[in-house]
Each structure stands twice: as C-alpha cells, then as structure tokens.
Design an enzyme around this catalytic site. Structure first.
Site, PDB file in Angstrom:
ATOM      1  N   ASP A 155      38.824  48.623  11.919  1.00 43.94           N
ATOM      2  CA  ASP A 155      39.401  47.743  12.943  1.00 43.94           C
ATOM      3  C   ASP A 155      40.744  48.298  13.412  1.00 43.94           C
ATOM      4  OD1 ASP A 155      40.036  45.156  14.371  1.00 43.94           O
ATOM      5  OD2 ASP A 155      38.236  44.542  13.292  1.00 43.94           O
ATOM      6  N   HIS A 192      43.787  41.747  15.247  1.00 45.26           N
ATOM      7  CA  HIS A 192      42.356  41.541  14.990  1.00 45.26           C
ATOM      8  C   HIS A 192      41.957  42.052  13.612  1.00 45.26           C
ATOM      9  CE1 HIS A 192      37.937  42.142  15.551  1.00 45.26           C
ATOM     10  NE2 HIS A 192      38.064  41.022  16.243  1.00 45.26           N
ATOM     11  N   SER A 348      33.380  37.902  15.150  1.00 50.50           N
ATOM     12  CA  SER A 348      34.325  38.796  14.466  1.00 50.50           C
ATOM     13  C   SER A 348      34.702  38.258  13.102  1.00 50.50           C
ATOM     14  CB  SER A 348      35.598  38.966  15.306  1.00 50.50           C
ATOM     15  OG  SER A 348      35.396  39.854  16.367  1.00 50.50           O
TER      16      SER A 348
END
Length: 408
Positions: A155, A192, A348
């Site tokens: 990520d 994220h 996610s």
C-alpha cells in the site's frame, strides 16, 4: 490502569534498552513492599514499555516482566523507566538475574512467580468496536493473536508514529521503488496504508487490530494511492521472497490493464509458494460486474464488504469470482495525524479484516493459509439474505453468487 503488586521476593529492573549492554540489574525494593505500576494492562503479550509480560520458565512457573516506570510506595528506592543508579543493590539471586538477562523488550524487569495482583481502583474495561465483538474476535484471542504469522500489506506505507500503532513490534519495511528497508522511507503520507495495516494489527488504545501480534511486512508501492499494476506485481513477488504467509491487497485491476499478465504471474508465484493473497474486488458496484484482479484469480481470496447487520454493502464490486464478505462499513480505523481514530467504508478495509482472521486461525491451528481461506468461504454466514440482495440488484444469473459473511 494502576496495579498493586505485593511482592514476596523482590522486583528487578534492567537499566537501559533491552540487550544493548550487560547488567547491572538492580534490586529496587525489599520483600513485601507494595509497588504501584501505572501501565496499560495486565496481559500475556509484550506491547511496549509500559506494560506486563510473562513467560513460562523451564521450571514450569511464570516469570513476570515489567517494561515501564516503577514507583515504590513503601520503600526507599525508586526507579522510572529503569534509569536510576541501582548499583548499591546490584547483588541479587542468580536465577532471577539469569531470567532478567533474557528479557524481550527495553527497560524490562522481572518478578518472582510468587506474587499477588489486584487493581487499586476500578478500571475502565477496554471497549472494542463492533467488528471485533460481533464476530467473536476477542474470544479468538484466547487461542491466538496471530504471533508467528507474517502478513504483508502492499500500500502507501505506514504512519509508525501514530499512537495506535507505534508500540507494534515485529515490523519489516520495504520501499519498492528505492529498495530501502528503513522505516523512514516507508512513512505513509496518504493514510490508506495505515488504515489497512491498522485493521490487521493496531495496538490500541483507540483502535484494535484483528491479529495484533502478527508480524507485519509494510511494502510501500505507491505514495498517493494510485497503485500501478506492474508495481503491485513486483511487490507481491517481494512479499513472497520476504517469507510473508498472507498478502493483503486493497487494490483491483480490470483485465484490460497492459501489465495484467505480470500480475497473474506474480499471483501464481505466491500460490506456488503457499502464500495467500487476500484482495478486494473493488468499490464499483453495482456498475462494474467484470472480474477484477488479483481478487478474481482462483488461487486468491476475493473480498467484498458487509455492514453491521451482515448485509451486503452495495458498493462492493460483484462478479462471479467473489469469494466472501467481511466487515467494511463504518469500520473503526487509525485516524489521521498521529493520534485518534476515524471510520470509513469500503472493500479496502474488509480485505485486511479477512487477512487478519486468516492470520489468527493460522497461528492457532498451523494450517496453510490457503486452506483456511477455503474453510472460511465454506462456513460463511447470512447466505440467504445476501442472495436476496443480489437478486434485487442484478438480473444476470452468474452474479447471484453463493457468498456469505465471514464467520471466524
């Protein structure tokens, strides 16, 4: 919380950071004194400086360790974070000194096994979020918290300064573009990656991960969250080379991507090495119904999102290859900045949830992660309700997929 400890023998504390140098180790309080330790919790796992830890020694008894500040309320000596000069009392029992010599963390102390523990005031119990309690994750922790299982998160990196993750041990780092393994080169400036990693192994006090003791491999493959297919493929290969057991991927690509064959080859490489890829199907439902990758590969676990009522989150990309649903609506996440929490929705976050559950079950059972994923697909819950939702959303028969919500 504060803990009163009545010591029948003595308490010892190492001066300095762990094994960086030899003792002295000082005896800081006489037998029978009451020591007030203001730490996080009494428990079986090493969580940082201010906390409890114990292990079973070779005699079958418990050796207790303390890794934080100590205030002696009925004695003459005082130590805070193990820094005071205790040389005057450095002569101590050889057995206890030997135990203290092998402590697992910084500034650690050791208590003889004969101690009494009680709280000196009413302590507030830890409150876990719904995705922990509604699925019995806190009960699974009685068997395992994921120790010994390595989970890779590909990520935007990790904000290792955040209060909910900074006490996490056993983290490896890799910046894919530079090859650096320094954590400073994997700092998450997007958020994220930190969200996703936190779902797996956040340490509290605001956010608790599914498998808090799992080893974490942070692979920073994008700075801004705009993942490239070839970078994801290369990151998967790196994760396999670094001996990850599970790879969490909160990204998806359509088959039209120019580098899609590279991704397929990398995913096959993971499967050939008994490494499970857990991947999100995407957040384009009900508009996109085509296969998305790597979630749609037969050797990956394709994950959609469900809400607190165990209903399908309609933003989930549904295609014939989706495997399972997991909590992904208003999930409690590590917040922006260096403290606090937030909440968000999407596949996610259901993806690292599944990765964390697989890590828990793998640590407890020793089964291969691919086998555990297959068992979770078979045991999934709420199939009838999900089917009814799919029939309302889609007319294509192949999209009425026999999926359910994860049931750990």
């Amino acid at each position: 919380m504060a803990i009163n400890v009545k010591i029948r023998i003595a308490i010892y504390i190492r001066r300095g950071p762990g094994k960086s140098f030899d003792p002295p180790i000082g005896r800081i309080t006489p037998s029978g004194a009451i020591v007030v330790m203001d730490g996080k919790e009494e428990g079986e796992s090493w969580k940082g400086i201010n906390t409890w830890y114990f292990k079973i020694n070779n005699k079958g008894t418990k050796q207790y360790y303390w890794g934080g500040g100590i205030e002696v309320s009925d004695g003459e000596e005082e130590a805070v974070n193990g820094d005071n000069d205790l040389d005057a009392n450095a002569q101590n029992d050889a057995g206890n000194e030997e135990e203290a010599e092998n402590l697992p963390g910084p500034n650690a102390g050791v208590l003889d096994e004969g101690i009494d523990l009680q709280t000196d005031a009413a302590s507030s119990p830890v409150t876990y979020s719904w995705e922990i309690t509604d699925y019995g994750i806190d009960k699974l922790w009685e068997q395992s918290k994921g120790a010994g299982v390595k989970v890779a998160v590909i990520d935007t990196g990790l904000n290792y300064n955040h209060t909910n993750i900074r006490n996490k041990k056993n983290i490896e780092y890799l910046n894919l573009s530079t090859g650096s393994t320094n954590r400073e080169d994997c700092l998450d400036t997007n958020g994220h990656g930190t969200h996703c990693a936190g779902v797996i192994c956040a340490q509290g006090p605001d956010v608790y991960g599914i498998a808090p003791d799992a080893d974490l491999l942070v692979i920073k493959a994008t700075d801004d969250g705009d993942m490239q297919c070839k970078d994801l493929a290369n990151a998967i290969i790196k994760a396999v080379d670094l001996r990850a057991n599970i790879i969490s991927v909160s990204y998806s690509f359509l088959n039209r991507e120019a580098d899609i064959e590279l991704l397929k080859t990398a995913a096959q490489h993971a499967s050939d090495n008994n490494v499970l890829i857990v991947a999100s199907t995407g957040d384009s439902g009900p508009v996109v119904t085509k296969p998305t990758f790597p979630a749609s590969y037969p050797f990956s676990a394709g994950v959609g999102a469900s809400d607190q009522n165990k209903s399908l989150w309609t933003g989930t990309t549904i295609n014939p290859d989706i495997d399972i649903l997991a909590p992904g609506v208003n999930v409690v996440l590590i917040g922006p900045g260096d403290a606090g929490k937030t909440a968000d929705s999407g596949t996610s976050y259901s993806t690292p949830y599944v990765a964390g559950v697989v890590a828990l079950l793998m640590a407890a059972s020793g089964k291969p992660p691919i086998d555990i994923a297959d068992e979770l697909k078979q045991s999934a819950d709420s199939r009838d309700g999900i089917r009814d939702q799919l029939q309302q959303l889609y007319t294509e028969p192949d999209l009425i997929v026999p999926i359910g919500v994860i049931k750990p």
